[in-house]
Design a protein around this motif. Structure first.
Motif, PDB file in Angstrom:
ATOM      1  N   ASN A  45      19.473  -2.636 -11.880  1.00 22.57           N
ATOM      2  CA  ASN A  45      18.017  -3.929 -11.351  1.00 22.57           C
ATOM      3  C   ASN A  45      17.932  -2.997  -9.704  1.00 22.57           C
ATOM      4  N   VAL A  46      16.849  -3.112 -10.603  1.00 22.93           N
ATOM      5  CA  VAL A  46      15.578  -1.797  -8.904  1.00 22.93           C
ATOM      6  C   VAL A  46      15.285  -2.889  -7.469  1.00 22.93           C
ATOM      7  N   LEU A  47      16.085  -2.625  -6.256  1.00 20.09           N
ATOM      8  CA  LEU A  47      15.210  -3.148  -5.456  1.00 20.09           C
ATOM      9  C   LEU A  47      14.708  -1.439  -4.199  1.00 20.09           C
ATOM     10  N   ASN A  55       0.759  -0.928   0.136  1.00 22.80           N
ATOM     11  CA  ASN A  55       0.013  -0.229   0.163  1.00 22.80           C
ATOM     12  C   ASN A  55       0.705   1.664   0.029  1.00 22.80           C
ATOM     13  N   LEU A  56       2.015   1.420   0.779  1.00 19.00           N
ATOM     14  CA  LEU A  56       2.899   1.949   0.263  1.00 19.00           C
ATOM     15  C   LEU A  56       4.544   1.800   0.116  1.00 19.00           C
ATOM     16  N   ALA A  57       4.974   2.919  -0.405  1.00 16.80           N
ATOM     17  CA  ALA A  57       6.432   2.550  -1.540  1.00 16.80           C
ATOM     18  C   ALA A  57       7.394   3.020  -0.900  1.00 16.80           C
ATOM     19  N   THR A  58       8.650   3.144  -0.671  1.00 19.05           N
ATOM     20  CA  THR A  58       9.392   4.443  -0.311  1.00 19.05           C
ATOM     21  C   THR A  58       9.811   4.858  -1.627  1.00 19.05           C
ATOM     22  N   ALA A  59      10.381   6.189  -1.926  1.00 16.79           N
ATOM     23  CA  ALA A  59      11.036   7.041  -3.346  1.00 16.79           C
ATOM     24  C   ALA A  59      12.283   6.347  -2.946  1.00 16.79           C
ATOM     25  N   HIS A  60      13.238   5.932  -2.392  1.00 13.84           N
ATOM     26  CA  HIS A  60      14.852   5.887  -2.194  1.00 13.84           C
ATOM     27  C   HIS A  60      14.443   4.340  -2.990  1.00 13.84           C
ATOM     28  N   PRO A  61      14.302   3.945  -4.237  1.00 12.35           N
ATOM     29  CA  PRO A  61      14.998   3.379  -4.116  1.00 12.35           C
ATOM     30  C   PRO A  61      16.723   2.945  -4.018  1.00 12.35           C
ATOM     31  N   HIS A  62      17.227   1.660  -4.173  1.00  9.50           N
ATOM     32  CA  HIS A  62      18.649   1.146  -4.671  1.00  9.50           C
ATOM     33  C   HIS A  62      18.647   0.175  -6.051  1.00  9.50           C
ATOM     34  N   TYR A  63      19.809   0.263  -6.588  1.00 12.69           N
ATOM     35  CA  TYR A  63      19.987  -0.148  -7.880  1.00 12.69           C
ATOM     36  C   TYR A  63      21.667  -0.589  -7.789  1.00 12.69           C
ATOM     37  N   ASP A  64      21.775  -2.347  -8.167  1.00 12.16           N
ATOM     38  CA  ASP A  64      22.873  -2.708  -8.734  1.00 12.16           C
ATOM     39  C   ASP A  64      23.819  -1.710  -9.658  1.00 12.16           C
ATOM     40  N   PRO A  77      21.057   4.253 -13.022  1.00 17.08           N
ATOM     41  CA  PRO A  77      22.020   4.079 -14.558  1.00 17.08           C
ATOM     42  C   PRO A  77      21.452   4.871 -15.726  1.00 17.08           C
ATOM     43  N   GLY A  78      21.927   6.150 -15.938  1.00 19.42           N
ATOM     44  CA  GLY A  78      21.408   6.402 -16.979  1.00 19.42           C
ATOM     45  C   GLY A  78      22.457   6.121 -18.508  1.00 19.42           C
ATOM     46  N   SER A  79      23.093   4.961 -18.563  1.00 21.07           N
ATOM     47  CA  SER A  79      24.290   5.040 -19.685  1.00 21.07           C
ATOM     48  C   SER A  79      23.545   4.873 -20.918  1.00 21.07           C
ATOM     49  N   ASP A  80      22.228   3.788 -20.285  1.00 22.29           N
ATOM     50  CA  ASP A  80      22.063   3.607 -21.974  1.00 22.29           C
ATOM     51  C   ASP A  80      20.573   3.833 -22.515  1.00 22.29           C
ATOM     52  N   CYS A  81      20.433   5.328 -22.272  1.00 16.80           N
ATOM     53  CA  CYS A  81      18.824   5.955 -22.630  1.00 16.80           C
ATOM     54  C   CYS A  81      19.170   5.785 -24.052  1.00 16.80           C
ATOM     55  N   GLN A  82      17.675   5.594 -24.737  1.00 18.91           N
ATOM     56  CA  GLN A  82      17.562   5.526 -26.310  1.00 18.91           C
ATOM     57  C   GLN A  82      17.780   6.609 -27.011  1.00 18.91           C
ATOM     58  N   GLY A  83      19.149   7.247 -26.996  1.00 17.57           N
ATOM     59  CA  GLY A  83      19.934   7.731 -27.495  1.00 17.57           C
ATOM     60  C   GLY A  83      19.242   9.729 -26.341  1.00 17.57           C
ATOM     61  N   PRO A  84      20.430  10.576 -26.732  1.00 17.46           N
ATOM     62  CA  PRO A  84      20.692  11.271 -25.560  1.00 17.46           C
ATOM     63  C   PRO A  84      19.672  12.091 -25.781  1.00 17.46           C
ATOM     64  N   LEU A  85      19.454  13.414 -24.199  1.00 16.74           N
ATOM     65  CA  LEU A  85      17.911  14.279 -24.297  1.00 16.74           C
ATOM     66  C   LEU A  85      18.545  15.501 -24.358  1.00 16.74           C
ATOM     67  N   ARG A  86      17.657  15.776 -25.092  1.00 21.91           N
ATOM     68  CA  ARG A  86      17.874  16.698 -26.045  1.00 21.91           C
ATOM     69  C   ARG A  86      16.851  18.266 -25.185  1.00 21.91           C
TER      70      ARG A  86
END
Length: 557
Positions: free
Chosen positions: A180-182, A167-176, A538-547
């Motif tokens: 992967n999101v924990l 019913n509730l979740a944190t807004a601070h997940p972790h990433y390996d 992680p943000g290095s494998d986006c579908q193309g850069p952000l313009r």
């Protein structure tokens, strides 16, 4: 303070070019994406609490020494319903709202049953989460809103409950390292039990099973811990991880489910159903990631309230974890708008100063050790863990530093031994006035501050080929109460903590909460794994850069 906390902010729908002074490092390319409350009244109705405000996304896109800014309100169901009605009709945690303007007892009773376990808001105003190729605005309810990080457009609404019973979740997940999101959430009275549920979301879906499938559909429960109280689970905002363990604090700042079930009928907010129990313990749960089971030893410490974990790691036969802790729950009360806007200096004085505390928990408890003996042998900390009877251990922290909040680290050191904490300096006020870098080794700090400036959470971005932990820059969005000084993106050298550049924009910028940096893939591809793990996502494998104009590529519009 009305400028910071009460006035609704105006969107900057099209990217506007910032005026840059100083020199931005040529290697710094990407988008800083941030989230926080931006609208505090709708029509004649007003929110009670700053954390209730409607979410306003904003971004700084950096390339070749230039910066472009834009902002857009999250077009959540909550936002749309409020705007259509021209008043607040969806309840937030500190503000109870009624769809029917007739607030008599009959209208309340008619709607009562649907609010027993409330259908919470999708006003996702706290953070930005990366999940596979997607980005989500998140809060502490079961709802997420997918967003386009290029244009800040609001996309579909996602309900965690379709994938995991919470019913509730944190807004601070972790990433390996693989992305992967924990994360963890609370399952309230589900099948007669209230549990804290840890769940894992894969970064990708196997090719054979993909067919457009979201990684969320492959969410799995990692572990669950029964709440010590069926009807009064702990509030928590974050948790810690090491290479092999998860650290979760079940603190005596608790949500009364029975009071929450009757809040709508009684005309009070859900926040009023939370209470701090000073006489109780804070229980430290250690979960072994390899067995997915809690460690059986019962660890505890004194009553405290923790919103933000800093980091955790394994060393010298123990788990060391650092948190920002308070003696009570008064911080939440200070952010009621009535306290922030009237007699600010008097009302906002912290009764409990945030303190960076270091705890140490032994990985193995010697059954032959004497009762009262210290089980921590590490020379790197004065934190103790005193053995008590019945497999109980009392943990006493080392107090490292006072007056800091919104901590961030070089995320490549997440779950590992580390040295530096980057944080907002708050001292006796809950509002940041400085940015600081704290050295956990030397116990010294460096600070940046400027008159009439209010910096947001500092975010660390590692430099290419970084060797030292603090090789990189600090990014912070700074608002000003000086009408002659426009808001700006501050860029500091993380090692010396000196200003490299600032990008000023003549816009109506809000004070935000959390966010992440999305590197330009062309740059990030040359700097793995640091870029992919930088700053909680992680943000290095986006579908193309952000313009800034939303087109492919990071080039100028």
């Amino acid at each position: 303070m009305e400028l910071l906390f009460s006035r609704n902010k105006t969107e900057q729908l099209e990217p506007v070019r910032a005026q840059v002074t100083g020199r931005i490092p040529t290697w710094l390319r990407g988008t800083l994406l941030r989230n926080g409350p931006g609208m505090h009244s709708v029509g004649e109705s007003r929110y009670n609490h700053w954390f209730d405000g409607l979410a306003l996304l904003h971004s700084f896109t950096i390339q070749d020494g230039e910066v472009y800014y834009r902002s857009k309100y999250l077009k959540s169901d909550t936002y749309n319903a409020n705007i259509e009605a021209n008043r607040i009709v969806v309840s937030e945690f500190g503000t109870m709202a009624y769809p029917d303007p007739c607030k008599n007892i009959f209208s309340k009773a008619f709607s009562y049953l649907s609010h027993t376990i409330p259908d919470f808001t999708d006003n996702c105003l706290i953070n930005i989460m990366r999940c596979g190729e997607d980005f989500y605005a998140v809060t502490e309810t079961n709802y997420l809103r997918r967003i386009d990080p290029r244009t800040l457009e609001t996309l579909e609404k996602v309900d965690y409950r379709k994938y995991v019973a919470i019913n509730l979740a944190t807004a601070h997940p972790h990433y390996d390292g693989a992305g992967n999101v924990l994360n963890m959430g609370t399952s309230i009275v589900d099948k007669g039990k209230t549990r804290y549920v840890m769940f894992k979301i894969p970064a990708t879906v196997p090719e054979a099973k993909r067919k457009g499938q979201s990684p969320l559909k492959r969410t799995e429960v990692f572990c669950s811990i029964p709440s010590r109280s069926l009807l009064a689970p702990s509030y928590y905002h974050s948790f810690g991880v090491t290479e092999n363990y998860v650290v979760f604090l079940e603190q005596p700042f608790r949500l009364d489910i029975l009071k929450m079930a009757t809040a709508f009928l009684r005309g009070v907010s859900w926040a009023s159903c939370m209470a701090f129990h000073r006489e109780e313990k804070t229980h430290i749960h250690i979960i072994d990631q390899r067995t997915r089971k809690p460690v059986p030893t019962k660890f505890y410490t004194d009553a405290m309230v923790v919103f933000h974990h800093v980091n955790a790691y394994e060393a010298d036969g123990c788990i060391v974890f650092d948190v920002i802790a308070y003696e009570d729950s008064s911080l939440y009360d200070l952010f009621y708008l009535a306290n922030l806007n009237q007699h600010f200096e008097e009302n906002s004085r912290l009764t409990s100063v945030p303190t960076l505390r270091r705890f140490a928990v032994p990985l193995h408890v010697d059954k032959n050790a004497e009762v009262g003996s210290n089980l921590i042998k590490a020379a790197s900390t004065t934190a103790t863990a005193l053995k008590e009877g019945d497999d109980q251990v009392y943990c006493r922290p080392e107090l490292l530093c006072q007056g800091l909040e919104l901590p961030r680290i070089n995320y490549t050191r997440n779950g590992k031994p580390y040295r530096y904490v980057f944080a907002a300096g708050v001292q006796w006020s809950p509002i940041p006035t400085k940015i600081l870098k704290y050295d956990t080794l030397t116990k010294s700090s460096l600070k940046w501050g400027e008159e009439s400036c209010w910096p947001a959470e500092p975010l660390f971005v590692p430099a290419p080929d970084a060797e030292d932990e603090d090789d990189g820059v600090i990014l912070s969005a700074v608002v000003s109460t000086d009408p002659e000084k426009p808001p700006f993106l501050l860029i500091l050298d993380a090692k010396s903590f000196t200003e490299l550049a600032r990008a000023s924009v003549a816009v109506d910028m809000h004070l935000d909460l959390h966010g992440l940096f999305i590197p330009d893939p062309d740059w990030a591809a040359k700097n793995q794994p640091a870029a992919s793990e930088a700053q909680q996502g992680p943000g290095s494998d986006c579908q193309g850069p952000l313009r800034p104009d939303g087109a492919d590529g990071l080039g100028l519009p």
